[in-house]
Design a protein around this motif. Structure first.
Motif, PDB file in Angstrom:
ATOM      1  N   HIS A 186      37.786  74.319  23.863  1.00 28.66           N
ATOM      2  CA  HIS A 186      39.027  75.083  23.972  1.00 28.66           C
ATOM      3  C   HIS A 186      40.047  74.318  24.820  1.00 28.66           C
ATOM      4  O   HIS A 186      39.680  73.494  25.662  1.00 28.66           O
ATOM      5  N   TRP A 187      41.335  74.625  24.597  1.00 22.99           N
ATOM      6  CA  TRP A 187      42.365  74.132  25.524  1.00 22.99           C
ATOM      7  C   TRP A 187      42.043  74.698  26.905  1.00 22.99           C
ATOM      8  O   TRP A 187      41.769  75.889  27.057  1.00 22.99           O
ATOM      9  N   ASN A 188      42.041  73.836  27.926  1.00 25.52           N
ATOM     10  CA  ASN A 188      41.798  74.324  29.285  1.00 25.52           C
ATOM     11  C   ASN A 188      42.523  73.450  30.299  1.00 25.52           C
ATOM     12  O   ASN A 188      42.751  72.264  30.066  1.00 25.52           O
ATOM     13  N   ARG A 189      42.866  74.054  31.416  1.00 32.28           N
ATOM     14  CA  ARG A 189      43.525  73.345  32.511  1.00 32.28           C
ATOM     15  C   ARG A 189      43.087  73.937  33.839  1.00 32.28           C
ATOM     16  O   ARG A 189      42.942  75.157  33.968  1.00 32.28           O
TER      17      ARG A 189
ATOM     18  N   SER B 223      46.718  82.442  18.875  1.00 37.89           N
ATOM     19  CA  SER B 223      47.939  82.715  19.627  1.00 37.89           C
ATOM     20  C   SER B 223      48.348  84.147  19.327  1.00 37.89           C
ATOM     21  O   SER B 223      48.308  84.581  18.169  1.00 37.89           O
TER      22      SER B 223
ATOM     23  N   PRO C 260      51.045  76.122  26.459  1.00 37.08           N
ATOM     24  CA  PRO C 260      50.845  76.521  25.062  1.00 37.08           C
ATOM     25  C   PRO C 260      51.616  77.787  24.717  1.00 37.08           C
ATOM     26  O   PRO C 260      51.895  78.626  25.579  1.00 37.08           O
TER      27      PRO C 260
ATOM     28  N   GLU D 153      53.972  71.515  27.683  1.00 39.42           N
ATOM     29  CA  GLU D 153      52.607  71.465  28.202  1.00 39.42           C
ATOM     30  C   GLU D 153      52.007  72.866  28.228  1.00 39.42           C
ATOM     31  O   GLU D 153      50.797  73.027  28.190  1.00 39.42           O
TER      32      GLU D 153
ATOM     33  N   SER E 258      41.758  79.182  20.264  1.00 42.26           N
ATOM     34  CA  SER E 258      42.680  78.651  19.251  1.00 42.26           C
ATOM     35  C   SER E 258      43.685  79.678  18.761  1.00 42.26           C
ATOM     36  O   SER E 258      44.703  79.333  18.169  1.00 42.26           O
TER      37      SER E 258
ATOM     38  N   THR F  72      45.381  83.521  26.720  1.00 45.34           N
ATOM     39  CA  THR F  72      44.745  82.763  27.786  1.00 45.34           C
ATOM     40  C   THR F  72      43.972  83.682  28.726  1.00 45.34           C
ATOM     41  O   THR F  72      44.439  84.751  29.101  1.00 45.34           O
TER      42      THR F  72
ATOM     43  N   SER G 116      35.068  73.528  34.000  1.00 42.60           N
ATOM     44  CA  SER G 116      35.896  73.293  32.811  1.00 42.60           C
ATOM     45  C   SER G 116      35.146  72.511  31.733  1.00 42.60           C
ATOM     46  O   SER G 116      35.467  72.608  30.545  1.00 42.60           O
TER      47      SER G 116
ATOM     48  N   LYS H 128      42.298  78.742  26.884  1.00 38.43           N
ATOM     49  CA  LYS H 128      42.984  79.361  25.751  1.00 38.43           C
ATOM     50  C   LYS H 128      42.221  79.073  24.467  1.00 38.43           C
ATOM     51  O   LYS H 128      42.059  77.910  24.085  1.00 38.43           O
TER      52      LYS H 128
ATOM     53  N   SER I 299      34.988  72.645  26.783  1.00 41.83           N
ATOM     54  CA  SER I 299      35.646  71.478  26.163  1.00 41.83           C
ATOM     55  C   SER I 299      36.128  71.753  24.746  1.00 41.83           C
ATOM     56  O   SER I 299      37.000  71.042  24.236  1.00 41.83           O
TER      57      SER I 299
END
Length: 297
Positions: free
Chosen positions: A288-291, A177, A89, A87, A175, A267, A282, A173, A286
């Protein structure tokens, strides 16, 4: 068969100090575990077997390397079937691989009935990665008792701290890495270009600043955090990836009281007054990866 949850971490602040004779850098950081987890499932097997959907060969994964290291350290041939559900990244500055390695050592120590002490596992972990020892928590207490610590040296010298307040964060985060080794090289090149290497060796004011940040988090008086937080990697990484700077600005505009890049990136996280406000913010990210997560206590 049993499972363990390996938490991610953020850095409230991160300073890169002098380069060591072994090629690594000394650091100074305030690290904090957060409620975002990878899940590791352990069961007996004839060989070491790693099941994961990560897009790298299993033998290159830190989980596999941790299992081999413990096997070698203990002088045994026991195997294990480990299922890793990601979970956290990768290449995100959230310590997912390091946490997975630490909890692999903890899990296999239990599965194989080795009875090794936490400090012994921590020593093995330190050879796998600089952030790995942090995830063992306070070696004199239960592993879950110290979610926040000051990290020094390569990251293996830890001062566990206590905290009884939880904070809501929105993680974003992009795209990209970012490999940690690249970030160090980029930072080094930037410092050499600016002729300010001496600045990396000044630690007194940085230690004071780390302590001020911790005290603010402990007391709940976070009003001045925005002026205190710092990440030495940030400017160097933003120079190459401007999207990170853009995300910081958007988090602040979305209501975060502070925003900073975690670790060597990519991140970025923002601090919010409560979960509802973070969830509402948040929706602006939308693409981007977000939590939305809470810090652990």
């Amino acid at each position: 068969m049993f499972e363990l949850r390996a938490p991610a971490k953020i850095n409230w602040s991160l300073y890169v100090l002098n380069k060591r004779d072994d090629g690594y850098h000394d650091i100074l950081s305030l690290m904090h575990c957060i409620g975002l987890y990878d899940t590791l499932t352990f069961e007996h097997s004839d060989t070491i077997e790693l099941i994961t959907d990560m897009d790298i060969p299993p033998h290159q994964n830190l989980v596999y390397k941790a299992a081999q290291s413990l096997q070698s350290h203990a002088g045994i041939k026991n195997g294990a079937r480990i299922v890793l559900k990601k979970e956290i990244p990768s290449g995100a500055g959230l310590g997912g691989g390091s946490s997975d390695a630490a909890y692999t050592l903890i899990g296999l120590n239990k599965l194989w009935g080795l009875g090794l002490k936490i400090d012994e596992l921590k020593t093995i972990g330190s050879m796998l990665g600089s952030d790995v020892p942090f995830f063992f928590g306070n070696i004199s207490a239960n592993i879950s008792n110290s979610p926040i610590a000051i990290a020094e040296g390569r990251g293996e010298i830890l001062t566990p701290l206590k905290i009884d307040r939880s904070y809501t964060l929105l993680l974003i985060k992009p795209s990209i890495s970012i490999p940690t080794a690249w970030a160090y090289e980029k930072l080094g090149s930037r410092v050499r270009g600016q002729g300010s290497k001496a600045e990396l060796t000044k630690t007194g004011d940085k230690i004071d600043n780390i302590n001020l940040i911790y005290n603010a988090l402990k007391t709940g008086d976070t009003s001045f955090l925005k002026a205190r937080i710092h990440n030495d990697f940030e400017d160097a990484v933003i120079e190459e990836y401007p999207v990170i700077g853009s995300l910081k600005g958007k988090l602040l505009n979305a209501g975060a009281s502070m925003a900073i890049m975690s670790g060597s990136g990519s991140t970025v996280f923002g601090l919010f007054e409560d979960r509802d406000k973070a969830v509402s913010a948040s929706k602006q990210f939308s693409s981007h990866w977000n939590r939305v997560v809470e810090t652990l206590i």
